[in-house]
Structure formats: structure tokens, C-alpha cells
Design an enzyme around this catalytic site. Structure first.
Site, PDB file in Angstrom:
ATOM      1  N   HIS A 160       2.225   4.796  -2.028  1.00 36.15           N
ATOM      2  CA  HIS A 160       1.580   3.627  -2.642  1.00 36.15           C
ATOM      3  C   HIS A 160       0.342   3.183  -1.854  1.00 36.15           C
ATOM      4  O   HIS A 160       0.088   1.985  -1.699  1.00 36.15           O
ATOM      5  CB  HIS A 160       2.564   2.454  -2.746  1.00 36.15           C
ATOM      6  N   ASN A 181       8.748  -0.760  -9.574  1.00 32.40           N
ATOM      7  CA  ASN A 181       7.782   0.130 -10.223  1.00 32.40           C
ATOM      8  C   ASN A 181       7.548  -0.308 -11.659  1.00 32.40           C
ATOM      9  O   ASN A 181       8.167  -1.263 -12.141  1.00 32.40           O
ATOM     10  CB  ASN A 181       8.287   1.580 -10.211  1.00 32.40           C
ATOM     11  N   TYR A 224      11.279   0.219   4.419  1.00 37.26           N
ATOM     12  CA  TYR A 224      10.066  -0.536   4.127  1.00 37.26           C
ATOM     13  C   TYR A 224       9.661  -1.413   5.307  1.00 37.26           C
ATOM     14  O   TYR A 224       8.508  -1.411   5.728  1.00 37.26           O
ATOM     15  CB  TYR A 224      10.259  -1.376   2.858  1.00 37.26           C
TER      16      TYR A 224
END
Length: 480
Positions: free
Chosen positions: A55, A128, A338
Site C-alpha cells: 500500500h 480494502n 501493522y
């Protein structure tokens, strides 16, 4: 005997004493004592931070979430507790595979990330534009992403690597079908939906837990590019999403999404004929209908893209009381990966940066490390460990999450071979009309250009199992 040389101008006239001193000065060196020069160059060498591994190319804006319907019977989260309540949001949309300089209008899944600055802290919904994903096990994620990146020898994208992976991971078929369909290239961030994708959980003031899925339905209408339209656009601009989102907000055309949820009673997870925590599966709307919650509006562009969008760090680990997790194996992996990626990319105290810092009071026991630029625990020098006797912050036990009931063997998915990977992709295929199917076949055939025949044949078997017409259509488009 040495002859004194007279300096002259280009026309041959002797230089004046003033001109002579200027020429000598211009020929002098730059010294290391010129600290302004050194500081400027040293700073430029450090202007960039590592781009996101996934991303990397993104676009975002500030906005507001407004509650329109009462869901307090499902969750105690205060951002949902009053109809009409508003919460500030920072958004970031992105492609998955492309680097920072990649084109916006590529056929790819889009990230859909939101940070809600609630009165109880930050809630990050990191999803998403699709309700499912290519894998159901976080262990496979690094390998999948490598197939989307550049080949180590050619330094180019490899269709062979992509289809080789997908053909050996049949759970990917549902997402592949979406990606290769009309939905694969939204015209802009405003023309796509957003999904939490994972199964999360709500818990209310009575300690009841519910499983939940988040759906952000765009109000601008679904608009998509064909391969040919996208290629033509990329030939003109690689920044089409940035231009569209920034331009719409600057012109006062604020994009909006309606948040809806699916809610499953906790006990139903043991009753449904599918695994409700499987990221490659959707919940049938007939069984768990959409419930409207509120409206997201993006209404302000960033003043500085780097500090407000590039430094925005989203993680599924950021939740608030009333919102929790589930046994979804990919979600569990993301809860770690993350936040860890942000610590590497931005720094140890990335959450203290202005764009990531909660707007509510924050107390914690983080200590030292690089970029320790804040003062926590109200400057109490003795409250740097817990528990302590010096009035340090303590956890509020009144909002403690109820225990999560979990059953099943501790194992990874790949050790099981009895999971149905074909019914839901087949159902999706059968929803398409003739034109949508033909474009799906054409898109797949184009994406398979140059892929070895044995890999294509292996993938065709998966199409056949989803629906014989699916496999037959791709074969026709491939000319085999």
C-alpha cells in the site's frame, strides 16, 4: 626574472581592483564551517522515510463521521452512542502492489483505511475495497506480496509468479474473481466501497459479544475503468486518483459513504455452514442483513501531504472499548505486523506524531527510544513503571472487555484440505450478466499473457470447479 601578469576582462581591458577581488573571491573554496549549507544538505539526505512495503501509493483526506442510527444494543463504543454525534476522521486509500511512483489506475485491490479520533482514543479500521482477500492465513501473506512485487532478476512485475501462487492457493479464487471483474479498476476513491473485510466483534454494556462486519457503501455510484480506458488514462497522468479526490474536495463536492454493519450473535459462529472468521468468505446478506449506522464525509484536504497522509499510521490493533477482535487468523497476524511496520518505517514513538496522536487524554508507560519528544504521565518522574505508588495512571477496569469464547484446534489453515473454496466464487460469477462475464474472461486472458501453459491449466481447474461456464469462458478468451 618573473613577469607580473595583469588580469583582464574578456575584451582585454585591465580589471579594476574591485573586479580583481571579486574574481579571487569567486575562486575560493566552500568551507565546512558553512554550517547552513551542511545542515541543508544533511537534511535533504534524510527527507525520505522507507515507503510502505504494501500500500505504498496512497491518497487521503480529513473528514467527519456522523451517527444516523442507534446501535448501542450491540456496542458500548461511545462514538456510536448518540444519533447525530460527529467524530473526526483521517482517511487513506491506496493500491496494494505499486510503489510510491506507480500509476493510480492499475488493476489492483485498493486499501481503505480510516482513523476515528474518538473521545476514548483512536479506532483504526484498516480494510480494502473488497469484502474478502486472497488468503485466509497470515502465514501466506509475505509470499503472496512477493508475487505482486518485482521479480528479483528482471526487476519487473511477473504474471507468472502471480498465477503460479494463485493456482496453488485455491482460496484466492474469490478475490481473483473480484479483481479481474469490472470492479478491478475503480475510476476514483469516491467510486468504490470500503470494507473492514475481517470479522471483528462488538461488545455492549451488558458484556454481550457480537461478531460484526463493516461495509462503507459509496454514495457517488460505482464507476470502473476497462483495461483500455485505464491504459489511456495512465498515458496522460499517473496521479488520477489524487487529482480526482483532491479536486472534488477543493471544489466542495465532498464524497460520502454510508456505514452499514452485519451483526452475528456470538453463538451463531458454531452454527453457520462456513467459517465466519475466514477472510476469503462473505456472510450472506439474507442471513445477516445490512444495518445502517452512519455517514462518512471527506471534506478537507491535507495542508501537508507528508505529515498528514504519509505519516498517518493505521493498525487494526487500535480499538476502543466496545470494539474487539475475532479468531480471524489474518486479523490476528495484522494486529502485530501493522504496528511493527510503523515502528520500523516511522519510528518507535510514531503514535505521538500529531496525525496519529489521539485527541483524548493519553497515558502510558512507553519509555525512551528514538524521537522521545513528548511528556507522558503528567511529568511524574516516578511513574515510569507499573504498578507504582506515585499516582501513575491505571487501567480503567470498568470498560474491561468480556472473555472471548474460542473453540477449535490451534493450527494453521494449510493443514486442512476440506474447506470449500468454490461455492462463493461460483455464486459471484453467476451474478454477473453476459457482458460482465465476457469482460472477466478478457481481463483474465490479458493478465495471463506469457504465463507458462502448465500454470494456466492448473488455474483453469479452479475456474471449472467454481462453475463450468467460468472455465469455458476463460479457455475461449485464451484461444485454447
Amino acid at each position: 626574472m618573473k613577469t607580473k601578469k595583469t588580469l583582464t576582462t574578456s575584451a582585454g581591458a585591465p580589471l579594476s581592483s574591485n573586479q580583481h577581488s571579486q574574481t579571487v573571491g569567486e575562486k575560493g573554496p566552500v568551507m565546512l564551517q558553512d554550517y547552513k549549507l551542511l545542515e541543508k544538505l544533511a537534511h535533504q539526505n534524510r527527507e525520505r522515510i522507507p515507503e510502505r512495503v504494501v500500500h505504498a501509493k496512497g491518497w487521503g483526506a480529513h473528514g467527519t463521521f456522523t451517527v444516523t442510527h442507534d446501535i448501542s444494543k450491540y456496542t458500548r463504543a461511545k462514538l456510536f452512542d448518540t444519533v447525530g454525534k460527529k467524530t473526526e476522521v483521517i482517511s487513506r486509500f491506496s493500491t496494494v502492489a505499486g510503489e510510491l511512483g506507480a500509476a493510480d489506475a492499475e488493476r489492483d485491490v485498493r486499501g481503505f483505511s480510516l482513523k476515528f479520533y474518538t473521545e476514548e482514543g483512536n479506532w483504526d479500521l484498516v480494510g480494502n475495497n473488497t469484502p474478502v482477500f486472497f488468503i485466509r492465513d497470515g502465514y501466506k501473506f509475505p509470499d503472496f506480496i512477493r508475487t505482486q512485487k518485482r521479480h528479483p532478476r528482471t526487476n519487473m512485475r511477473s504474471a507468472t509468479a502471480m498465477w503460479d501462487f494463485w493456482s496453488q492457493v485455491p482460496e484466492s479464487l474469490h478475490q481473483v474473481t473480484i479483481l479481474m471483474s469490472d470492479r478491478g479498476i475503480p475510476q476514483s476513491p469516491m467510486n468504490m466501497n470500503g470494507y473492514g473485510s475481517h470479522t471483528f466483534s462488538f461488545w455492549n454494556k451488558d458484556g454481550e459479544r457480537f461478531w460484526v462486519k463493516f461495509h462503507f457503501k459509496n454514495q457517488q455510484g460505482h464507476k470502473h475503468f476497462t483495461n483500455e480506458e485505464a491504459e489511456q488514462l495512465i498515458g496522460k497522468t499517473r496521479e488520477s486518483y489524487q487529482e480526482a479526490l483532491y479536486g472534488a474536495i477543493e471544489n466542495g463536492n465532498f464524497p460520502k459513504w454510508t456505514l452499514k454493519i452485519q451483526v452475528m450473535p456470538e453463538a451463531d459462529a458454531e452454527k453457520v455452514p462456513y467459517n465466519p472468521f475466514d477472510l476469503t468468505k462473505v456472510w450472506p446478506h439474507a442471513d445477516y442483513p445490512l444495518i445502517e449506522v452512519g455517514e462518512l464525509e471527506l471534506n478537507r484536504n491535507a495542508d501537508n501531504y507528508f505529515s498528514e497522509i504519509e505519516l498517518a499510521a493505521y493498525s487494526p490493533s487500535n480499538v476502543v472499548p466496545g470494539i474487539g477482535f475475532s479468531p480471524d487468523k489474518v486479523l490476528q497476524a495484522r494486529i502485530f505486523s501493522y504496528a511493527d511496520a510503523h515502528r520500523y518505517r516511522i519510528g518507535t514513538h510514531y503514535e505521538a506524531l500529531p496525525i496519529n496522536r489521539p485527541k483524548s487524554e493519553v497515558n502510558h508507560y512507553h519509555k525512551d527510544g528514538s524521537m522521545r519528544f513528548f511528556d507522558n504521565n503528567e511529568g511524574n518522574p516516578n511513574a515510569y513503571y507499573e504498578p507504582n505508588s506515585f499516582n501513575g495512571p491505571v487501567e480503567d477496569k470498568s470498560v474491561e472487555e468480556p472473555p472471548m469464547k474460542v473453540s477449535g484446534d490451534i493450527n494453521r489453515y494449510e493443514f486442512k484440505d476440506n474447506i470449500d473454496d468454490y461455492t462463493q466464487p461460483g455464486n459471484l460469477f453467476r451474478m454477473f450478466d453476459e457482458g460482465q462475464r465476457n469482460r472477466l474472461f478478457s481481463n483474465i486472458a490479458a493478465a495471463m499473457d506469457g504465463v507458462p501453459r502448465e500454470i494456466i491449466e492448473r488455474q483453469l481447474v479452479h475456474f471449472d470447479k467454481a462453475d463450468p461456464a467460468y472455465g469455458a469462458g476463460v479457455r475461449k478468451a485464451l484461444g485454447i
